[in-house]
Design a protein around this motif. Sequence first.
Motif, short mmCIF file in Angstrom:
data_model
loop_
_atom_site.label_atom_id
_atom_site.label_comp_id
_atom_site.label_asym_id
_atom_site.label_seq_id
_atom_site.Cartn_x
_atom_site.Cartn_y
_atom_site.Cartn_z
N CYS A 5 -14.94 -33.13 -8.11
CA CYS A 5 -15.98 -33.14 -6.95
C CYS A 5 -15.65 -34.32 -5.89
O CYS A 5 -15.14 -35.25 -6.09
N PHE A 7 -17.65 -36.25 -4.56
CA PHE A 7 -18.12 -37.41 -4.55
C PHE A 7 -18.11 -38.35 -5.75
O PHE A 7 -17.81 -39.33 -6.04
N CYS A 8 -17.49 -37.53 -6.80
CA CYS A 8 -17.35 -38.05 -8.08
C CYS A 8 -15.93 -38.10 -8.60
O CYS A 8 -15.64 -38.71 -9.71
N HIS A 56 -23.12 -29.83 -9.77
CA HIS A 56 -22.50 -30.81 -10.64
C HIS A 56 -23.66 -31.70 -11.16
O HIS A 56 -24.13 -32.80 -11.22
N CYS A 60 -23.10 -36.17 -9.73
CA CYS A 60 -23.71 -36.43 -8.67
C CYS A 60 -24.94 -35.62 -8.30
O CYS A 60 -25.94 -35.80 -7.32
ZN LIG Z 1 -20.28 -34.75 -8.26
#
Ligand SMILES: [Zn+2]
Lengths: 91, 417
Positions: A5, A7-8, A56, A60
């Motif tokens: 991901c 973001f993660c 997700h 997030c």
């Molecule tokens: Zn994420």
Amino acid sequence: MRITCPFCGERELGEFTYLGDAKPQRPAADAGEDAVYNYVYLRDNIAGVMSEHWYHGGGCRAWLKVTRNTLTHEISAVEAAAGAGAAKVGA
Amino acid sequence: MKYSIFSLARAALSGHKNWRPTWRDAAPKDRYDVVIIGGGGHGLATAWFLASEFGIRNVAVLEKGWIGSGNAGRNTTIIRSNYGLPGNTGFYELSMKLWERMEQDLNYNAMVSQRGVLNLYHSDAQRDAFARRGNTMRINGIDAELLDQAALRKMLPFLNFENARFPIQGGLLQRRGGTARHDAVVWGYAHAASALGVDIIQNCEVTGFTRDANGKVTGVETSRGKIGAGKVGMAVAGSSSRVAAMAGLRLPIESHVLQAFVSEAIKPLLPNVMTFGAGHFYVSQSDKGGLVFGGDIDGYNSYAQRGNLPVMEDVCEGGMALIPMIGRVRLLRQWGGIMDMSMDGTPIIDKSPVDGLYINAGWCYGGFKATPGSGFVFAHLLARDQSHKEAALFRLDRFQRGAMIDEKGQGAQPNLH
Ligand SMILES: [Zn+2]
Ligand SMILES: Cc1cc2nc3c(=O)[nH]c(=O)nc-3n(C[C@H](O)[C@H](O)[C@H](O)COP(=O)(O)OP(=O)(O)OC[C@H]3O[C@@H](n4cnc5c(N)ncnc54)[C@H](O)[C@@H]3O)c2cc1C
């Protein structure tokens, strides 16, 4: 299969939910029944590299656009999907 | 070769050295009246019914690998006819009736075992839904029994009745449901079809269609050359979109992977097929002793014939919630198969918009039980150019007409059916 991901970071598959092919575009309101039928029901069902929407939910909670090979499960790109979730990071 | 107790005794006396191949591995001819693409259960059953019921014997079945190498040889072998919606109820019962006479019809032991299929319920609401489904079945002349917990405790004392989250309240039992030996179903249809003159051609991948000036399909291009055909029927399970694309068609289908699991062999434990109603887990015990089980599809488009760990974990959790004592049984093997998931979870058996091409697709993960019924109604369609009455609702254009058959009520999201 693990998805990285944006973001993660790299996370296990169980955190994600699949929507499907990212290609179909919602037709305009006056586009007519055939266009809606096409959008809702017909699929290319690609054997090979496909761009798809994943959510997700276990992280997030952003919608992602994942480029993945349906023959091998190999993932070549993950980016934020255009839309609300992506707006958070200005994409 | 005809099988009987005498042929078995004769072969035993000669040390089992004189068995002959049960079907003929044919080379392609130039032309057939009907060419079937796909040597799975459905394709072979279609060929057999064409030859035996509809008098069309100049038929070829083209298989890209070996027969039964697809889902026919990968499934968990459950057969049942406990569907609730018009269209499905009658069709699956037609199929069940054909299972009941298959071995005599084919002169082949397919190990059809009517050991019963039991769907467990875990709440009042689920009981009511099951009661309704059972009533629908009985009104249509199909057997169904709603059992309470006391009855189940007698039958299956080892179930986790007191599970804190999902106590078992009872179940809906179809005694005529059960299992069949999947490979033997493939071989049985091949055996009987081959005896009536059907050519079964392996290692023959269809790579395109030949068309005349009007666009009518006149045959197929294959890895073993061009083969002419009066009509072409496709029964390629998880590959339907790919084959249809060769004729310029897009289908209301996505291809998804479903996994199956087998444990090490243990002594007889499970008398019937059972399904956990609070998750997705179904299990039976094979005659070799292994527990054969499965659950949900992985949920993403796939042509890879293998799945991932989250589903494996989910399936095993379902098993543990239902029968805690299997926790110490070791998993022996696990595999995957690619299925067509249709937009309403129901199959498509219809003429295609392309003249000369007929579609048998969208079987999702319930297509094994449909094998004889599907073969029969598809043969009917190919022979008569008319849907059989029990398949009259499995039309390709039903999505356009709003006439979906959505047993689960999930809408146009294939991975939820
Ligand atoms: Zn994420
Ligand atoms: C793990 C798993 C468990 C299942 N469990 C059950 C169950 O318990 N009960 C139940 O009812 N159903 C079950 N199913 C579903 C069932 O197995 C399928 O719906 C059914 O087998 C599909 O029909 P078939 O047998 O004709 O398919 P297949 O055996 O897949 O036949 C299709 C054939 O077409 C061939 N083919 C594809 N493309 C081409 C081409 N271009 N040229 C030539 N040949 C081609 C393939 O090689 C294949 O052999 C399960 C499926 C899986 C994967």
